[in-house]
Write a protein that holds these residues in place. Structure first.
Motif, PDB file in Angstrom:
ATOM      1  N   THR A  72       0.836  -1.196   0.000  1.00 22.21           N
ATOM      2  CA  THR A  72       0.000   0.000   0.000  1.00 22.21           C
ATOM      3  C   THR A  72       0.871   1.247   0.000  1.00 22.21           C
ATOM      4  OG1 THR A  72      -0.212   0.087   2.417  1.00 22.21           O
ATOM      5  CG2 THR A  72      -1.850  -1.204   1.223  1.00 22.21           C
ATOM      6  N   PHE A  73       0.390   2.292  -0.644  1.00 22.37           N
ATOM      7  CA  PHE A  73       1.159   3.531  -0.761  1.00 22.37           C
ATOM      8  C   PHE A  73       0.213   4.684  -1.089  1.00 22.37           C
ATOM      9  CE2 PHE A  73       0.893   1.459  -4.836  1.00 22.37           C
ATOM     10  CZ  PHE A  73       0.648   2.470  -5.742  1.00 22.37           C
ATOM     11  N   GLY A  74       0.761   5.905  -0.989  1.00 22.43           N
ATOM     12  CA  GLY A  74      -0.015   7.078  -1.394  1.00 22.43           C
ATOM     13  C   GLY A  74      -1.156   7.410  -0.455  1.00 22.43           C
ATOM     14  N   GLY A  75      -0.963   7.279   0.829  1.00 18.24           N
ATOM     15  CA  GLY A  75      -2.044   7.581   1.761  1.00 18.24           C
ATOM     16  C   GLY A  75      -1.497   7.922   3.139  1.00 18.24           C
ATOM     17  N   PRO A  76      -2.356   8.132   4.113  1.00 22.68           N
ATOM     18  CA  PRO A  76      -3.807   8.026   4.023  1.00 22.68           C
ATOM     19  C   PRO A  76      -4.403   9.160   3.200  1.00 22.68           C
ATOM     20  CG  PRO A  76      -3.185   8.916   6.151  1.00 22.68           C
ATOM     21  CD  PRO A  76      -1.908   8.541   5.464  1.00 22.68           C
ATOM     22  N   ALA A  77      -5.436   8.836   2.440  1.00 21.36           N
ATOM     23  CA  ALA A  77      -6.018   9.804   1.514  1.00 21.36           C
ATOM     24  C   ALA A  77      -7.509   9.974   1.776  1.00 21.36           C
ATOM     25  CB  ALA A  77      -5.802   9.339   0.074  1.00 21.36           C
ATOM     26  N   ALA A  78      -7.983  11.190   1.587  1.00 31.06           N
ATOM     27  CA  ALA A  78      -9.415  11.439   1.687  1.00 31.06           C
ATOM     28  C   ALA A  78     -10.147  10.637   0.615  1.00 31.06           C
ATOM     29  CB  ALA A  78      -9.700  12.933   1.502  1.00 31.06           C
ATOM     30  N   THR A  79     -11.365  10.251   0.902  1.00 31.45           N
ATOM     31  CA  THR A  79     -12.128   9.435  -0.039  1.00 31.45           C
ATOM     32  C   THR A  79     -12.451  10.183  -1.330  1.00 31.45           C
ATOM     33  OG1 THR A  79     -14.172  10.083   1.093  1.00 31.45           O
ATOM     34  CG2 THR A  79     -13.139   8.024   1.771  1.00 31.45           C
ATOM     35  N   THR A  80     -12.243  11.487  -1.336  1.00 29.39           N
ATOM     36  CA  THR A  80     -12.490  12.276  -2.550  1.00 29.39           C
ATOM     37  C   THR A  80     -11.269  12.329  -3.460  1.00 29.39           C
ATOM     38  OG1 THR A  80     -11.867  14.273  -1.315  1.00 29.39           O
ATOM     39  CG2 THR A  80     -14.216  13.726  -1.427  1.00 29.39           C
ATOM     40  N   ARG A  81     -10.132  11.777  -2.986  1.00 28.74           N
ATOM     41  CA  ARG A  81      -8.899  11.861  -3.773  1.00 28.74           C
ATOM     42  C   ARG A  81      -8.709  10.594  -4.604  1.00 28.74           C
ATOM     43  NH1 ARG A  81      -3.601  12.880  -0.404  1.00 28.74           N
ATOM     44  NH2 ARG A  81      -3.104  10.702  -0.855  1.00 28.74           N
ATOM     45  N   PRO A  82      -8.239  10.732  -5.847  1.00 33.52           N
ATOM     46  CA  PRO A  82      -8.054   9.542  -6.683  1.00 33.52           C
ATOM     47  C   PRO A  82      -6.851   8.722  -6.244  1.00 33.52           C
ATOM     48  CG  PRO A  82      -7.217  11.481  -7.810  1.00 33.52           C
ATOM     49  CD  PRO A  82      -7.889  11.976  -6.564  1.00 33.52           C
ATOM     50  N   ALA A  83      -6.696   7.558  -6.834  1.00 33.79           N
ATOM     51  CA  ALA A  83      -5.551   6.701  -6.545  1.00 33.79           C
ATOM     52  C   ALA A  83      -4.259   7.401  -6.961  1.00 33.79           C
ATOM     53  CB  ALA A  83      -5.693   5.375  -7.278  1.00 33.79           C
TER      54      ALA A  83
END
Length: 222
Positions: A72-83
């Motif tokens: 896993t990578f690129g987070g934690p991200a808001a649910t509105t943000r793309p992959a």
């Protein structure tokens, strides 16, 4: 290059890195690398965080037939943000199946790139034991080749941690963790999951494996 040795030293028994520090018999296991190093990946410390190259976790576990790796990578991200797909980042899962543990017997590499249709993304995975060439296909779909399955896409972040409790514990000098608080709850993470037949790692599928993750940006840092 960003390097994270999660020290997931794993005899092939049912185990999974689900905490900042966990233990398997005789070994200390590290995981959780969100927003680290802060000066490069944490928006609180830099105006240009390198989100796609920011490793979060590497999970490894198995059942009777298959070995599972989840990067896993690129987070934690808001649910509105793309992959967090980026064609200029190379991701690697290193696996050591023989002594010494720091040697790499298997290196699984994956990258993202343009998909078949405009605006779509695809993934290419190479170096998987028993697979001829690359496993290539679209994201957000399970793709299969030579007995191996791969999925890449945006998922709920499985890591659980009370970030507020950590801060309070540091400030007060006493443990303040609350298991009902999860900083990562309701946040997304970009995920790559790989299912590999267990027998491909030697010793009848009972090899002791050491697993760690690397991300590297082509061209280096700006």
């Amino acid at each position: 290059m960003k390097f994270k040795h999660h020290s997931l030293i794993l005899p092939l028994t049912a185990a999974c890195a689900l905490a900042a520090i966990m233990f398997v018999p005789g070994q200390r296991v590290l995981s959780a690398d969100h927003l680290d190093p802060p000066g490069r990946a944490d928006p609180a410390f830099t105006v240009t965080p390198d989100i796609p190259a920011d490793i979060a976790d590497i999970y490894a576990f198995h059942d009777a037939d298959n070995f599972y790796l989840i990067y896993t990578f690129g987070g934690p991200a808001a649910t509105t943000r793309p992959a967090a797909y980026d064609r200029d980042v190379l991701y690697t899962i290193n696996i050591s199946s023989a002594a010494p543990a720091a040697t790499v017997e298997t290196a699984i590499n994956f990258r993202f790139g343009p998909g078949a249709n405009p605006g779509e993304w695809g993934i290419s995975v190479e170096g998987v034991p028993g697979v001829q060439g690359a496993i290539v296909g679209p994201v957000e779909r399970t793709i299969s080749k030579d007995g191996v399955r791969v999925f890449a896409g945006l998922r709920d972040d499985p890591f659980f941690f009370d970030s507020q409790g950590l801060k309070e514990s540091r400030n007060t000098g006493t443990i303040q963790f609350n298991r009902n608080r999860n900083f990562f709850g309701g946040k997304n993470i970009t995920t790559v999951a790989i299912e590999i037949p267990r027998s491909r790692f030697g010793n009848g599928g009972n090899a002791k494996l050491d697993v760690w993750a690397v991300s590297a940006r082509f061209g280096g840092l700006l």
